[in-house]
Each structure stands twice: as structure tokens, then as C-alpha cells.
Design an enzyme around this catalytic site. Structure first.
Site, PDB file in Angstrom:
ATOM      1  N   GLY A 268      38.812  25.193   9.391  1.00 49.84           N
ATOM      2  CA  GLY A 268      38.108  26.451   9.072  1.00 49.84           C
ATOM      3  C   GLY A 268      36.783  26.685   9.751  1.00 49.84           C
ATOM      4  O   GLY A 268      36.329  27.818   9.859  1.00 49.84           O
TER       5      GLY A 268
ATOM      6  N   CYS B   7      49.147  27.773   7.024  1.00 51.46           N
ATOM      7  CA  CYS B   7      47.688  27.715   7.117  1.00 51.46           C
ATOM      8  C   CYS B   7      47.197  29.096   7.542  1.00 51.46           C
ATOM      9  O   CYS B   7      47.583  29.586   8.614  1.00 51.46           O
ATOM     10  CB  CYS B   7      47.316  26.659   8.163  1.00 51.46           C
ATOM     11  SG  CYS B   7      45.557  26.529   8.520  1.00 51.46           S
TER      12      CYS B   7
ATOM     13  N   THR C 224      44.192  29.896   8.400  1.00 48.78           N
ATOM     14  CA  THR C 224      43.274  29.764   9.532  1.00 48.78           C
ATOM     15  C   THR C 224      44.043  29.685  10.847  1.00 48.78           C
ATOM     16  O   THR C 224      43.727  30.383  11.814  1.00 48.78           O
ATOM     17  CB  THR C 224      42.407  28.494   9.345  1.00 48.78           C
ATOM     18  OG1 THR C 224      41.820  28.545   8.050  1.00 48.78           O
ATOM     19  CG2 THR C 224      41.331  28.393  10.389  1.00 48.78           C
TER      20      THR C 224
ATOM     21  N   CYS D 273      43.478  30.737   1.477  1.00 47.81           N
ATOM     22  CA  CYS D 273      43.602  29.440   2.155  1.00 47.81           C
ATOM     23  C   CYS D 273      44.628  28.672   1.335  1.00 47.81           C
ATOM     24  O   CYS D 273      44.536  28.648   0.095  1.00 47.81           O
ATOM     25  CB  CYS D 273      42.249  28.728   2.151  1.00 47.81           C
ATOM     26  SG  CYS D 273      42.321  26.982   2.610  1.00 47.81           S
TER      27      CYS D 273
ATOM     28  N   HIS E  77      45.107  25.674   0.769  1.00 46.42           N
ATOM     29  CA  HIS E  77      44.567  24.593  -0.069  1.00 46.42           C
ATOM     30  C   HIS E  77      44.153  25.099  -1.464  1.00 46.42           C
ATOM     31  O   HIS E  77      44.251  24.378  -2.448  1.00 46.42           O
ATOM     32  CB  HIS E  77      43.325  23.978   0.580  1.00 46.42           C
ATOM     33  CG  HIS E  77      43.599  22.998   1.678  1.00 46.42           C
ATOM     34  ND1 HIS E  77      43.998  23.376   2.940  1.00 46.42           N
ATOM     35  CD2 HIS E  77      43.504  21.646   1.698  1.00 46.42           C
ATOM     36  CE1 HIS E  77      44.130  22.291   3.694  1.00 46.42           C
ATOM     37  NE2 HIS E  77      43.842  21.230   2.961  1.00 46.42           N
TER      38      HIS E  77
HETATM   39  N1  DGL Z   1      45.016  25.475   4.492  1.00 47.72           N
HETATM   40  C1  DGL Z   1      44.191  26.035   5.535  1.00 47.72           C
HETATM   41  C2  DGL Z   1      44.176  27.564   5.411  1.00 47.72           C
HETATM   42  O1  DGL Z   1      45.050  28.135   4.768  1.00 47.72           O
HETATM   43  C3  DGL Z   1      42.893  25.311   5.469  1.00 47.72           C
HETATM   44  C4  DGL Z   1      41.994  25.602   6.542  1.00 47.72           C
HETATM   45  C5  DGL Z   1      41.067  24.495   6.935  1.00 47.72           C
HETATM   46  O2  DGL Z   1      41.532  23.448   7.336  1.00 47.72           O
HETATM   47  O3  DGL Z   1      39.858  24.770   6.931  1.00 47.72           O
HETATM   48  O4  DGL Z   1      43.337  28.236   5.973  1.00 47.72           O
END
Ligand code: DGL
Length: 268
Positions: free
Chosen positions: A47, A77, A79, A187, A189
Site C-alpha cells: 500500500g 488485492c 492495491t 482492502c 485485509h
Molecule cells: N490486501 C491488500 C489490498 O486489498 C493490502 C494492500 C497492502 O499490502 O498494503 O489492498
């Protein structure tokens, strides 16, 4: 597109463990599809990293997954999707499904006309995100908040520490104070922090998570391409990671119980 066997696996990847939320949603509606998941946890978070670095990492992962002869790649993801999925589509002859923040469903559900988006710095500053917001917002307000430090807490399975709760409050409460009634988890996560975010937000605020929609889109692409697995055996998930230690395996097993047996080293 490549000609691919319907019993080939689906490739899913993320900077880390976040995309396991998408893989689990796929498993729920596609129980007979094998999944090869790549977590680039040694390089997470993406990110705040330079765009060329994120693209380089995504290329290494896509090339690995293609060498495993996957039939489709889910970029689990936000990002990576917003930073480079169009470049990946131009470079590789395979179907991609990407993930972007659920701004549209949030605006549709909003009573106040104000929504909040929690995402990474790179997601929010990407041209695609800015265009998405400009296209959808019309007379509504979209408040975007970059959440530095949250991905690291999830990678470390620190869900209920004081530091994690304080970070959530710091990012979330200003959005609610400005009138947001829908909070987009932008995100993959952050879905793993839904209970904590909901508790802090209160019961008038709805969280928008697109995992199930991405799983449905994956199903639709498989059906459209005629490569849905007709084999009725229960499928497996093979997990590869650039961070490959016992603690990492424990975190994955906590996030997706009864699915992950082992973690293999992703060396690229
Ligand atoms: N899971 C990633 C997303 O959806 C995390 C991004 C990261 O690694 O900063 O953006």
C-alpha cells in the site's frame, strides 16, 4: 486466451493474507475448484510501495501461477488491482478477476449520502480509484481514508490489541463524525477486522465488503469460459508465501480454519 483444462486450479494472490478472505468466499460457492494462493507476505504491505515495485511483484506472482497452469487469476488485492491490473491484462494471455472498493453498493445503501472508504495509500492515490469516485459520486460525498499500519497488524494477527483498536478509531471515527453511514472495506485485509471495526463504528453503520461479489464474478467467468470444474471431488487450497515460517502458517490457519495444511516457499 490460453486453452486451459477445466480441472486446472484457480490462482489467487495478494500482498499477504488479506486475499484469503476472497479465497474463502470462492471456496464457499465453488467447492470443487482447487486454489493455488500466493501471499507475498515478505513484501507486504504493497500500500505504500512504489508502483513499479508492486508491478514487478505482481508479474513474478502471475508468472509463477501461469507456470502452475492455473486457468484464471484472481488479484485479491485492491492495491494491486488499481495499480496494475490493466498492465497485467496487456502482458499475459490469461483471464484476470480484480477487486476494487465497493463504492457503488455503499452509495446505493447510503441514507446520509456520505460514505467512507478505508483503503491503502496506493489505492486511494491511483488514477483508477480517483476516476471511480468521480464517476460514481454524483451529489454524494465519498470520504477516502488511507490506513497506514493496519495491514501489518492483520499480518501479525493482532486483532484485539490496544494499538490496533486505536488505529481503527483514528481512521474510522472522523468519517463517521462527518456523516458516513456506510464504510467500505477497500482492502482485502480489513475484512478480518470486521468485528472490531463494527464494534467501534456502532450498529447504525454498515460495513461494505465485496468478497462474495468477487466470488460470484469468478464463478461467472468460469461459466462464461466453459472451464468450471465438473469433477465433484472436494478441492484443496495450496498456499505459497514469500514469508514461510511456523508463525505465518498459524496466522493463515486462524484466518481460514480447516483449509490450510502447509505453507510452501514462494521464492520469486
Ligand atoms: N490486501 C491488500 C489490498 O486489498 C493490502 C494492500 C497492502 O499490502 O498494503 O489492498
Amino acid at each position: 486466451m490460453l486453452s486451459i483444462a477445466s480441472n486446472a486450479a484457480i490462482g489467487v494472490f495478494d500482498s499477504g493474507v488479506g486475499g484469503l478472505s476472497i479465497a474463502a468466499a470462492i471456496r464457499k460457492i465453488l467447492p470443487h475448484e482447487n486454489i493455488i494462493y500466493v501471499a507475498d507476505s515478505a513484501n507486504a504491505p504493497y500500500g505504500g510501495k512504489a508502483e513499479h515495485f508492486v508491478l514487478q511483484r505482481c508479474q513474478a506472482i502471475v508468472e509463477f501461477l501461469m507456470a502452475q497452469q492455473v486457468k484464471l487469476i484472481v488479484v485479491a488485492c485492491n492495491t494491486a488491482t488499481l495499480t496494475c491490473i490493466s498492465k497485467l491484462r496487456a502482458l499475459y494471455p490469461i483471464e484476470f478477476v480484480g477487486v476494487e472498493p465497493g463504492i457503488k453498493p455503499a452509495l446505493n445503501a447510503s441514507q446520509s449520502g456520505t460514505i467512507g472508504v478505508l483503503a491503502t495509500h496506493n489505492t486511494i492515490k491511483s488514477q483508477q480509484y480517483q476516476q471511480l469516485v468521480a464517476r460514481l459520486k454524483s451529489h454524494n460525498q465519498v470520504l477516502s481514508q488511507a490506513c497506514h499500519g493496519l495491514v501489518e497488524k492483520i499480518e501479525a494477527a493482532e486483532f484485539d490489541t490496544v494499538a490496533t483498536h486505536e488505529l481503527i478509531k483514528q481512521y474510522l471515527l472522523p468519517l463517521i463524525n462527518e456523516g458516513a453511514d456506510q464504510i467500505v472495506l477497500g482492502c482485502t485485509h480489513y475484512g478480518f477486522l470486521s468485528p472490531q471495526i463494527s464494534r467501534i463504528a456502532g450498529d447504525k453503520i454498515q460495513l461494505i465488503n465485496t468478497s462474495d461479489a468477487i466470488a460470484r464474478q469468478t464463478l461467472a467467468v468460469l461459466e462464461r469460459s466453459g472451464v468450471k470444474n465438473s469433477n465433484q471431488q472436494n478441492a484443496k487450497t495450496l498456499l505459497y508465501s514469500s514469508r514461510c515460517d511456523a508463525d505465518f502458517l498459524t496466522v493463515c490457519q486462524l484466518l481460514w480454519p480447516n483449509e490450510i495444511e502447509q505453507v510452501y516457499k514462494f521464492e520469486h
